[in-house]
Design a protein around this motif. Structure first.
Motif, PDB file in Angstrom:
ATOM      1  N   PHE A  81     -28.104  57.395 -12.125  1.00 51.51           N
ATOM      2  CA  PHE A  81     -27.414  56.529 -11.163  1.00 51.51           C
ATOM      3  C   PHE A  81     -26.619  57.327 -10.140  1.00 51.51           C
ATOM      4  O   PHE A  81     -26.092  58.395 -10.430  1.00 51.51           O
ATOM      5  CB  PHE A  81     -26.431  55.610 -11.893  1.00 51.51           C
TER       6      PHE A  81
ATOM      7  N   SER B  42     -23.270  56.451  -8.107  1.00 54.59           N
ATOM      8  CA  SER B  42     -22.177  55.486  -8.105  1.00 54.59           C
ATOM      9  C   SER B  42     -21.206  55.849  -6.993  1.00 54.59           C
ATOM     10  O   SER B  42     -20.754  56.989  -6.896  1.00 54.59           O
ATOM     11  CB  SER B  42     -21.457  55.536  -9.459  1.00 54.59           C
TER      12      SER B  42
ATOM     13  N   LEU C   9     -20.998  50.592  -5.139  1.00 54.10           N
ATOM     14  CA  LEU C   9     -22.454  50.717  -5.125  1.00 54.10           C
ATOM     15  C   LEU C   9     -22.917  51.452  -6.374  1.00 54.10           C
ATOM     16  O   LEU C   9     -22.305  52.434  -6.794  1.00 54.10           O
ATOM     17  CB  LEU C   9     -22.926  51.515  -3.910  1.00 54.10           C
TER      18      LEU C   9
ATOM     19  N   MET D 236     -26.734  52.778  -7.752  1.00 57.21           N
ATOM     20  CA  MET D 236     -28.155  52.847  -7.423  1.00 57.21           C
ATOM     21  C   MET D 236     -28.900  53.619  -8.511  1.00 57.21           C
ATOM     22  O   MET D 236     -28.429  54.660  -8.966  1.00 57.21           O
ATOM     23  CB  MET D 236     -28.337  53.531  -6.070  1.00 57.21           C
TER      24      MET D 236
ATOM     25  N   LYS E  23     -32.462  55.435  -9.166  1.00 55.44           N
ATOM     26  CA  LYS E  23     -33.685  55.945  -8.551  1.00 55.44           C
ATOM     27  C   LYS E  23     -34.755  56.082  -9.632  1.00 55.44           C
ATOM     28  O   LYS E  23     -34.588  56.810 -10.606  1.00 55.44           O
ATOM     29  CB  LYS E  23     -33.444  57.293  -7.887  1.00 55.44           C
TER      30      LYS E  23
ATOM     31  N   THR F 120     -40.057  43.627  -3.509  1.00 59.32           N
ATOM     32  CA  THR F 120     -38.628  43.801  -3.763  1.00 59.32           C
ATOM     33  C   THR F 120     -38.006  42.452  -4.101  1.00 59.32           C
ATOM     34  O   THR F 120     -38.171  41.487  -3.366  1.00 59.32           O
ATOM     35  CB  THR F 120     -37.915  44.409  -2.537  1.00 59.32           C
TER      36      THR F 120
ATOM     37  N   GLY G 182     -30.731  48.749  -6.649  1.00 61.76           N
ATOM     38  CA  GLY G 182     -29.377  48.940  -6.163  1.00 61.76           C
ATOM     39  C   GLY G 182     -28.556  47.710  -6.490  1.00 61.76           C
ATOM     40  O   GLY G 182     -29.057  46.589  -6.509  1.00 61.76           O
TER      41      GLY G 182
ATOM     42  N   ALA H 196     -24.635  46.110  -5.649  1.00 59.25           N
ATOM     43  CA  ALA H 196     -23.411  46.244  -4.854  1.00 59.25           C
ATOM     44  C   ALA H 196     -22.442  45.128  -5.215  1.00 59.25           C
ATOM     45  O   ALA H 196     -22.832  43.969  -5.310  1.00 59.25           O
ATOM     46  CB  ALA H 196     -23.737  46.179  -3.364  1.00 59.25           C
TER      47      ALA H 196
ATOM     48  N   ILE I  71     -26.284  58.313   0.242  1.00 60.34           N
ATOM     49  CA  ILE I  71     -27.258  57.373  -0.324  1.00 60.34           C
ATOM     50  C   ILE I  71     -28.670  57.817   0.007  1.00 60.34           C
ATOM     51  O   ILE I  71     -29.542  57.853  -0.872  1.00 60.34           O
ATOM     52  CB  ILE I  71     -27.000  55.941   0.209  1.00 60.34           C
TER      53      ILE I  71
ATOM     54  N   MET J 193     -31.815  58.941  -2.647  1.00 58.53           N
ATOM     55  CA  MET J 193     -33.066  58.181  -2.716  1.00 58.53           C
ATOM     56  C   MET J 193     -34.295  59.043  -2.399  1.00 58.53           C
ATOM     57  O   MET J 193     -35.401  58.616  -2.613  1.00 58.53           O
ATOM     58  CB  MET J 193     -33.021  56.968  -1.787  1.00 58.53           C
TER      59      MET J 193
END
Length: 176
Positions: A37, A39, A69, A71, A73, A109, A137, A139, A171, A175
């Motif tokens: 993650f 963060s 946030l 995320m 990957k 998505t 992701g 938020a 970010i 990614m």
């Protein structure tokens, strides 16, 4: 002495009333140091809109205090973990205190937007986007008396965000 019993009774009722179930805040905290993650806690004081943004969007941005946030990957090595984490987030989003604002599927998505509050003023928005090829992701948009229709208008004006901000490059780097 009665006062002490009263305070203890209120405290006990509060503890009994608190849910030990999954919460978004607990999820965020538990994943902060997980290598899968990214963060980020983003105060809105460092987020800006470019010239030409509407006055309403500028005011809406001021109603947002902070954005958390998280995320994930997706890689070949963590596909099993991805499925588990995605299921865990979906379970948290089923919390009865969260009100669904929007749900969509577009080109692979999944998108869900839920909130805490009432239909006129919101204290927290949660945006979840997942793609089975890239990851997901999450938020948490925290604010004070945010208005759902104005937040959606601000999101539609995303192109006017100042993407030179270091947050966006962090970010983007994660990614890749």
């Amino acid at each position: 002495m009665k006062r002490i019993y009263f305070i203890l009774g209120i405290g006990l009722l509060t503890l009994i009333g608190c849910s030990n179930g999954p919460s978004l805040q607990k999820y965020f905290v538990s994943k902060q140091d997980n290598e899968n993650f990214l963060s980020l806690d983003v105060p809105t004081s460092i987020v800006s809109l470019k010239e030409g943004a509407s006055k309403e969007n500028l005011e809406t941005l001021k109603s947002i205090k902070k954005v958390n946030l998280l995320m994930f990957k997706l890689t070949q090595e963590n596909r099993d973990v991805f499925e588990e984490e995605k299921s865990e987030v979906m379970a948290v989003l089923k919390n009865k205190n969260l009100i669904e604002l929007m749900r969509a599927n577009h080109e692979g998505t999944q998108l869900r937007v839920v909130y805490v509050g009432d239909e006129d003023t919101v204290d927290e928005f949660i945006v979840f986007a997942a793609n089975d090829q890239e990851g997901f992701g999450l938020a948490r948009v925290l604010g004070d008396r945010m208005e759902p229709h104005k937040i959606m208008a601000l999101l539609n004006d995303f192109d006017r965000m100042d993407k030179e901000n270091p947050i966006f490059s962090q970010i983007e780097g994660f990614m890749r």
